[in-house]
Write a protein that holds these residues in place. Structure first.
Motif, PDB file in Angstrom:
ATOM      1  N   MET A   1      70.658  36.039   7.141  1.00 22.32           N
ATOM      2  CA  MET A   1      71.893  36.213   6.367  1.00 22.32           C
ATOM      3  C   MET A   1      72.773  37.308   6.986  1.00 22.32           C
ATOM      4  O   MET A   1      73.951  37.099   7.230  1.00 22.32           O
ATOM      5  N   ILE A   2      72.169  38.472   7.218  1.00 23.82           N
ATOM      6  CA  ILE A   2      72.877  39.615   7.812  1.00 23.82           C
ATOM      7  C   ILE A   2      71.948  40.209   8.866  1.00 23.82           C
ATOM      8  O   ILE A   2      70.806  40.564   8.557  1.00 23.82           O
TER       9      ILE A   2
ATOM     10  N   THR B   1      85.794  46.737   5.127  1.00 22.32           N
ATOM     11  CA  THR B   1      85.663  45.515   5.925  1.00 22.32           C
ATOM     12  C   THR B   1      86.849  44.578   5.707  1.00 22.32           C
ATOM     13  O   THR B   1      86.801  43.422   6.115  1.00 22.32           O
TER      14      THR B   1
ATOM     15  N   GLU C   1      80.419  37.235  13.667  1.00 29.00           N
ATOM     16  CA  GLU C   1      80.327  38.684  13.552  1.00 29.00           C
ATOM     17  C   GLU C   1      81.364  39.177  12.559  1.00 29.00           C
ATOM     18  O   GLU C   1      82.487  38.673  12.514  1.00 29.00           O
ATOM     19  N   VAL C   2      80.953  40.149  11.757  1.00 29.87           N
ATOM     20  CA  VAL C   2      81.832  40.788  10.795  1.00 29.87           C
ATOM     21  C   VAL C   2      81.905  42.255  11.175  1.00 29.87           C
ATOM     22  O   VAL C   2      80.880  42.902  11.408  1.00 29.87           O
TER      23      VAL C   2
ATOM     24  N   LYS D   1      76.098  40.632  12.522  1.00 32.25           N
ATOM     25  CA  LYS D   1      76.163  39.165  12.549  1.00 32.25           C
ATOM     26  C   LYS D   1      75.976  38.653  11.133  1.00 32.25           C
ATOM     27  O   LYS D   1      75.147  39.158  10.381  1.00 32.25           O
ATOM     28  N   HIS D   2      76.747  37.630  10.803  1.00 23.43           N
ATOM     29  CA  HIS D   2      76.642  36.998   9.493  1.00 23.43           C
ATOM     30  C   HIS D   2      76.108  35.582   9.686  1.00 23.43           C
ATOM     31  O   HIS D   2      76.686  34.797  10.449  1.00 23.43           O
ATOM     32  N   MET D   3      74.995  35.279   9.037  1.00 24.95           N
ATOM     33  CA  MET D   3      74.342  33.968   9.084  1.00 24.95           C
ATOM     34  C   MET D   3      74.109  33.492  10.518  1.00 24.95           C
ATOM     35  O   MET D   3      74.128  32.293  10.790  1.00 24.95           O
TER      36      MET D   3
ATOM     37  N   ARG E   1      83.455  42.515  -0.846  1.00 23.00           N
ATOM     38  CA  ARG E   1      82.348  42.847   0.058  1.00 23.00           C
ATOM     39  C   ARG E   1      82.172  44.360   0.139  1.00 23.00           C
ATOM     40  O   ARG E   1      81.054  44.871   0.101  1.00 23.00           O
TER      41      ARG E   1
END
Length: 181
Positions: free
Chosen positions: A165-166, A69, A34-35, A28-30, A74
């Motif tokens: 954040m992550i 990614t 989802e990344v 999860k990002h922030m 990144r």
């Protein structure tokens, strides 16, 4: 597709078919999205000498520098000392220690996962999709989905980046086809 039989998989060695296998992850990002990403250079080897698979051994090796990614900047950051530190820790490994059948096509696979120089015991969920003979090469293939969750903080990955954040929880998502080794 035929029914799964222990005799089909047992007493043989198997390796993943790279063209039909994927070792991925999701974070999860922030807390709002989802990344996902994957390791493009990995090998999975499976061996069992007993018909009941009681001595099943699964070994996974992934090159940490193959992280992808789809965002070059990144990926470069993930390879740095802030995260995987691929110069110092070039491989990620998993070695099974046990497994258990949960239902007809669902299993638990337990073992030691090593990332960033840290080894932790993990339990993964395995779903058996079936077996088939590939019409292009006449080889028997077996298909599985492997999922689980690990805590990146337990491996010292990205300690400067807070949960907001992550996410600390990282989902493992792998789809693997095996061919006879």
């Amino acid at each position: 597709m035929t029914a799964f039989t222990l005799e089909s998989f047992a007493q043989q060695s198997w390796k993943n078919d790279p063209a039909h296998s994927r070792l991925g992850f999701v974070v999860k990002h922030m807390t709002i999205s989802e990344v996902s990403g994957r390791f493009t250079d990995f090998n999975v080897k499976v061996k069992a000498t007993k018909k009941d698979l009681s001595d099943l051994k699964v070994e996974v090796t992934a090159k940490a520098a193959s992280i992808n990614t789809d965002i070059e900047a990144r990926d470069h950051h993930l390879k740095s000392a802030d995260f995987f530190d691929v110069e110092k820790y070039p491989e990620i490994t998993f070695v099974s220690t046990a497994h258990k059948k949960v239902t007809d096509k669902n299993y638990k696979l337990m073992g030691n996962l090593t990332m960033h120089g840290v080894t932790r015991f993990v339990t993964l969920n395995v779903v058996y999709f079936g077996e088939a003979v590939n019409p292009t090469n006449q080889q028997k293939s077996f298909g599985f989905k492997i999922t689980g969750t690990v805590n990146r903080a337990n491996f010292g990955i990205g300690p400067k980046f807070p949960e907001a954040m992550i996410s600390e929880k990282v989902k493992i998502v792998a789809d693997v086809e095996f061919l006879k080794d």
